[in-house]
Enzyme design. Structure first.
Site, short mmCIF file in Angstrom:
data_model
loop_
_atom_site.label_atom_id
_atom_site.label_comp_id
_atom_site.label_asym_id
_atom_site.label_seq_id
_atom_site.Cartn_x
_atom_site.Cartn_y
_atom_site.Cartn_z
N GLY A 197 74.14 -27.54 -17.82
CA GLY A 197 73.01 -28.44 -17.71
C GLY A 197 72.51 -28.98 -19.03
O GLY A 197 73.28 -29.33 -19.93
N GLY B 159 71.09 -27.42 -21.40
CA GLY B 159 71.47 -26.57 -22.53
C GLY B 159 72.84 -26.89 -23.08
O GLY B 159 73.07 -26.84 -24.30
N TYR C 279 55.85 -18.68 -12.69
CA TYR C 279 56.63 -19.49 -13.63
C TYR C 279 55.72 -20.10 -14.70
O TYR C 279 56.01 -20.01 -15.90
CB TYR C 279 57.38 -20.58 -12.88
CG TYR C 279 58.22 -21.47 -13.77
CD1 TYR C 279 59.35 -20.98 -14.41
CD2 TYR C 279 57.88 -22.81 -13.97
CE1 TYR C 279 60.13 -21.79 -15.24
CE2 TYR C 279 58.65 -23.63 -14.78
CZ TYR C 279 59.77 -23.12 -15.41
OH TYR C 279 60.53 -23.93 -16.23
N SER D 230 57.64 -25.63 -20.75
CA SER D 230 57.80 -26.46 -19.56
C SER D 230 56.51 -27.23 -19.31
O SER D 230 55.42 -26.81 -19.74
CB SER D 230 58.11 -25.57 -18.35
OG SER D 230 57.95 -26.28 -17.14
N GLY E 69 70.85 -20.23 -23.23
CA GLY E 69 70.89 -21.18 -22.12
C GLY E 69 71.74 -22.39 -22.42
O GLY E 69 71.47 -23.47 -21.89
#
Length: 313
Positions: A26, A28, A176, A151, A22
């Protein structure tokens, strides 16, 4: 008044091979550029080659001497994961850090991976777990620090043990949260098993808080044609310092990956209000990640679903 940027100092990473998923856009990409600037030999597995090449150009603008290379990887395909493992094992270079940062969030409807897993669970958790399994010899050779990016959503919802692929009913955000709790439980069990079996690797968890990252944007690859509804509010709250920025969101993962010493089994995230933003620091584990029995159960389920086996001892 301009807010002072939040930052940390990285150690010299010269001679350290770092694999980052990733890392092509962004948050990453910010992580990738920081690692490369610190001297790491950076390996970026990407699904989109042209996007990866653009990321390398950006990294080298910031760190002209950066050592960075691309590999092909689609985390939603266990065949692709196995192929990358085969490639890197053939190359034979020890991996000193593994940062599993890639992820997808909130597809508009239930979708599945190439292997039939719910897309978020299969990509965010199972693909990464399988990759770690395939790369275990290289991680052991490098005495690696493994960092799993979960997250703030892992602090809500639950693992859907009875229907892990959400075939009976589906809620995108619940799925998620499920994927990120699963990923966190697996990471903690990886660290515990390594200590017991003497694999020589450590594993930490991190979370980026909430920031206006590309995760919230239009994502045609998952059928999302509009930015998520909260994107504008998150951008506003980021500007006034309540939530993080794209740059600050990557710092907990960098701290988890590079803090010296025996740092396994720890959790890093922003230290501001409700963990939404602020300076990175070690955090108390979310309640959903504290059960050793759940961690063992997720370890076993992960091996069963991926058919990637870790040593028993």
């Amino acid at each position: 008044m301009t807010r002072s940027p939040i930052d940390i100092t990285l150690p010299d990473l010269t001679g350290k091979r770092v694999l980052l998923t990733g890392g092509s856009d962004g948050m990453g990409l910010v992580i990738a550029a920081r690692l490369a600037a610190a001297g790491a030999d950076l390996v970026l597995p990407v699904r989109n080659q042209s996007k990866g090449e653009a990321a390398i150009a950006t990294i080298r603008e910031r760190a002209p001497k950066a050592s960075v290379s691309l590999r092909s990887l689609d985390l939603s395909s266990l065949d692709s994961v196995a192929a990358l493992g085969e490639t890197l094992n053939y190359e034979g270079d020890p991996i000193h850090m593994f940062i599993g940062n890639a992820g997808i969030m909130h597809p508009p409807e239930r979708q599945t991976t190439k292997d039939g897993f719910e897309l978020q669970f299969g990509t965010n958790h199972l693909g990464h777990a399988a990759l770690i399994g395939h790369l275990l010899p290289l991680l052991q050779a490098g005495g690696a620090r493994v960092t799993l990016q979960i997250s703030i959503a892992a602090n809500q919802g639950a693992v859907n043990w009875e229907d892990p692929n959400w075939e009976r009913s589906y809620d995108s955000m619940d799925a998620y949260s499920h994927s990120k709790i699963a990923y966190g439980l697996f990471g903690l069990e990886l660290d515990r098993r390594s200590r017991v079996a003497g694999w020589g690797i450590t594993a930490n968890l991190s979370h980026p808080g909430v920031a206006p990252t590309s995760l919230l944007d239009v994502r045609p690859e998952i059928g999302r044609t509009h930015a998520v509804r909260s994107r504008g509010l998150i951008t506003l709250l980021s500007r006034i310092g309540i939530m993080g920025t794209v740059a600050s969101a990557g710092l907990p993962a960098l701290m988890a990956a590079t803090t010296p010493g025996d740092q396994g089994g720890k959790f890093f995230g922003p230290s501001g209000i409700r963990g939404l933003g602020g300076r990175p620091a070690e955090q108390k584990l979310y309640s959903r990640l504290r059960s050793p029995d759940d961690a063992t159960r997720m370890w076993d389920l992960t091996q069963k679903l991926t058919q990637v086996r870790f040593p028993s001892r």
